[in-house]
Scaffold this motif. Structure first.
Motif, short mmCIF file in Angstrom:
data_model
loop_
_atom_site.label_atom_id
_atom_site.label_comp_id
_atom_site.label_asym_id
_atom_site.label_seq_id
_atom_site.Cartn_x
_atom_site.Cartn_y
_atom_site.Cartn_z
N ARG A 116 1.62 9.45 6.64
CA ARG A 116 1.89 8.85 7.95
C ARG A 116 2.63 9.81 8.88
N ARG A 117 3.21 10.87 8.35
CA ARG A 117 3.87 11.86 9.21
C ARG A 117 2.86 12.61 10.06
N PHE A 118 1.60 12.64 9.57
CA PHE A 118 0.55 13.36 10.28
C PHE A 118 -0.56 12.44 10.79
N ARG A 119 -0.54 11.20 10.34
CA ARG A 119 -1.50 10.22 10.86
C ARG A 119 -0.82 8.85 10.86
N GLN A 159 6.86 26.87 11.24
CA GLN A 159 7.73 26.06 12.10
C GLN A 159 8.76 25.24 11.33
N THR A 160 8.48 24.84 10.10
CA THR A 160 9.47 24.14 9.27
C THR A 160 9.32 24.65 7.84
N TYR A 161 10.33 24.38 7.01
CA TYR A 161 10.26 24.86 5.63
C TYR A 161 9.09 24.24 4.85
N PHE A 162 8.93 22.91 4.94
CA PHE A 162 7.99 22.24 4.05
C PHE A 162 6.84 21.50 4.74
N ALA A 163 7.05 20.98 5.96
CA ALA A 163 6.01 20.18 6.60
C ALA A 163 4.74 20.99 6.85
N ASP A 164 4.88 22.28 7.14
CA ASP A 164 3.72 23.13 7.40
C ASP A 164 2.80 23.16 6.17
N VAL A 165 3.40 23.42 5.00
CA VAL A 165 2.63 23.50 3.76
C VAL A 165 2.05 22.14 3.39
N ILE A 166 2.83 21.09 3.55
CA ILE A 166 2.35 19.74 3.21
C ILE A 166 1.13 19.39 4.06
N ALA A 167 1.18 19.72 5.35
CA ALA A 167 0.03 19.48 6.23
C ALA A 167 -1.20 20.25 5.74
N MET A 168 -0.99 21.47 5.27
CA MET A 168 -2.11 22.27 4.78
C MET A 168 -2.74 21.66 3.54
N PHE A 169 -1.93 21.13 2.64
CA PHE A 169 -2.48 20.45 1.46
C PHE A 169 -3.33 19.26 1.89
N HIS A 170 -2.87 18.51 2.89
CA HIS A 170 -3.66 17.39 3.41
C HIS A 170 -4.97 17.88 4.01
N VAL A 175 11.41 12.92 9.81
CA VAL A 175 10.75 12.78 11.12
C VAL A 175 11.82 12.69 12.20
N LYS A 176 11.81 13.65 13.11
CA LYS A 176 12.81 13.71 14.16
C LYS A 176 12.35 12.98 15.43
N LYS A 177 11.07 13.15 15.77
CA LYS A 177 10.49 12.48 16.93
C LYS A 177 9.09 12.01 16.59
N LYS A 178 8.71 10.89 17.19
CA LYS A 178 7.37 10.35 16.99
C LYS A 178 6.51 10.63 18.22
N ASN A 179 5.21 10.45 18.04
CA ASN A 179 4.24 10.63 19.12
C ASN A 179 4.28 12.03 19.73
N ILE A 180 4.51 13.02 18.86
CA ILE A 180 4.47 14.42 19.27
C ILE A 180 3.07 14.97 19.00
N PHE A 181 2.54 15.74 19.92
CA PHE A 181 1.23 16.35 19.72
C PHE A 181 1.34 17.44 18.67
N GLN A 182 0.64 17.27 17.56
CA GLN A 182 0.61 18.27 16.49
C GLN A 182 -0.79 18.87 16.43
N SER A 183 -0.87 20.17 16.41
CA SER A 183 -2.18 20.81 16.33
C SER A 183 -2.27 21.71 15.11
N PHE A 184 -3.49 21.85 14.60
CA PHE A 184 -3.74 22.60 13.37
C PHE A 184 -5.11 23.25 13.53
#
Length: 266
Positions: free
Chosen positions: A29-32, A60-71, A203-212
């Motif tokens: 849910r952090r990415f969707r 950009q962050t220690y762990f969220a970047d890698v977690i997004a890549m696994f997804h 999660v610091k802020k919601k509804n932020i545009f994230q691009s990959f």
């Protein structure tokens, strides 16, 4: 899969599979949901070989970047087109995906140790240790570990070695490319620094545009191209060459600097 079958680093594969499933379900849910990750280029992932692939990315962050890549990687391999909708892709994840991380980061608590088991290649940074600048030799065992991971599967690395934007590319990445001759896939991410805290766990802020954005493989002459030339290609590919500063709006630069100051003061 045998009950105690292990990867080259001694990790039991069924344990790793369940950790990816659980962590993936907890972070989806952090990415969707809280935010919507906009993906581009997932068709490139589908056509890659099973091993000797090196992903290079800005950080950009220690762990969220890698977690997004696994997804994204697992969703792409499950024929999702630029989407991580429906987490069924986590049921049978790709297990030979690794990422390069600082050893001190991966030992800094229980959760980092769990994340390390998922696929960390923990190395000693040559330029930074415990918040202080250092200058030490590269450990050949660290280079060999990255080579072992490439021989087994895919490796993610952040060639700047820091979450601060537009820092120089570490030449070690170019040396690894020349030595092991992997397929090099650039990835450019954005929005993670604004979405998450420094570690990428909260999660610091919601509804932020994230691009990959996943880009086509770099064209590299492994035998004849210089280290400096490869470094420059990496800078442009992950959009961290100084020339990109000229096209970034001033208010974005100021916001990034403010966020970086917050991270340094934490």
């Amino acid at each position: 899969m045998g009950l105690f079958k292990r990867n080259p680093f001694g990790h039991i594969l069924w344990v790793k599979k369940w950790l990816i499933r659980i962590l993936g379900a907890l972070t989806h849910r952090r990415f969707r949901g809280f935010n919507e990750l906009q993906i581009e280029g997932s068709e490139i992932i589908k056509n890659l070989p099973d091993n000797n692939v090196l992903f290079i990315s800005n950080h950009q962050t220690y762990f969220a970047d890698v977690i997004a890549m696994f997804h994204v990687f697992n969703a792409s391999l499950s024929n999702r087109d630029d989407s991580i909708k429906n987490i069924g892709y986590l049921w049978n994840p790709k297990l030979n995906v690794y990422y390069v991380a600082a050893k001190e980061t991966m030992k800094s608590g229980l959760l980092p140790k769990v994340l390390a088991y998922v696929g960390s290649i923990s190395i000693e940074r040559t330029w930074r240790s415990q918040g202080k600048d250092v200058n030490r030799q590269v450990k050949m065992s660290d280079i060999s570990s990255i080579g072992k991971a490439l021989d087994d599967g895919w490796v993610i690395t952040f060639p700047q070695g820091t979450t601060t934007p537009f820092k120089p590319i570490r030449k070690g990445t170019a040396h690894i490319i020349k030595r092991y001759k992997p397929i090099v896939i650039p990835i450019v991410i954005d929005g993670f620094r604004r979405s998450f805290d420094k570690k990428g766990l909260r999660v610091k802020k919601k509804n932020i545009f994230q691009s990959f954005e996943i880009k086509a493989p770099l064209e590299i002459d492994y035998e004849n191209e210089s280290i400096d030339s490869i470094v420059e290609k990496i800078e442009y590919a992950i959009e961290q060459h100084p020339s990109f500063l000229k096209v970034i709006p001033q208010d974005v630069l100021e916001e990034n600097e403010r966020l970086n100051k917050e991270l340094r003061d934490m």
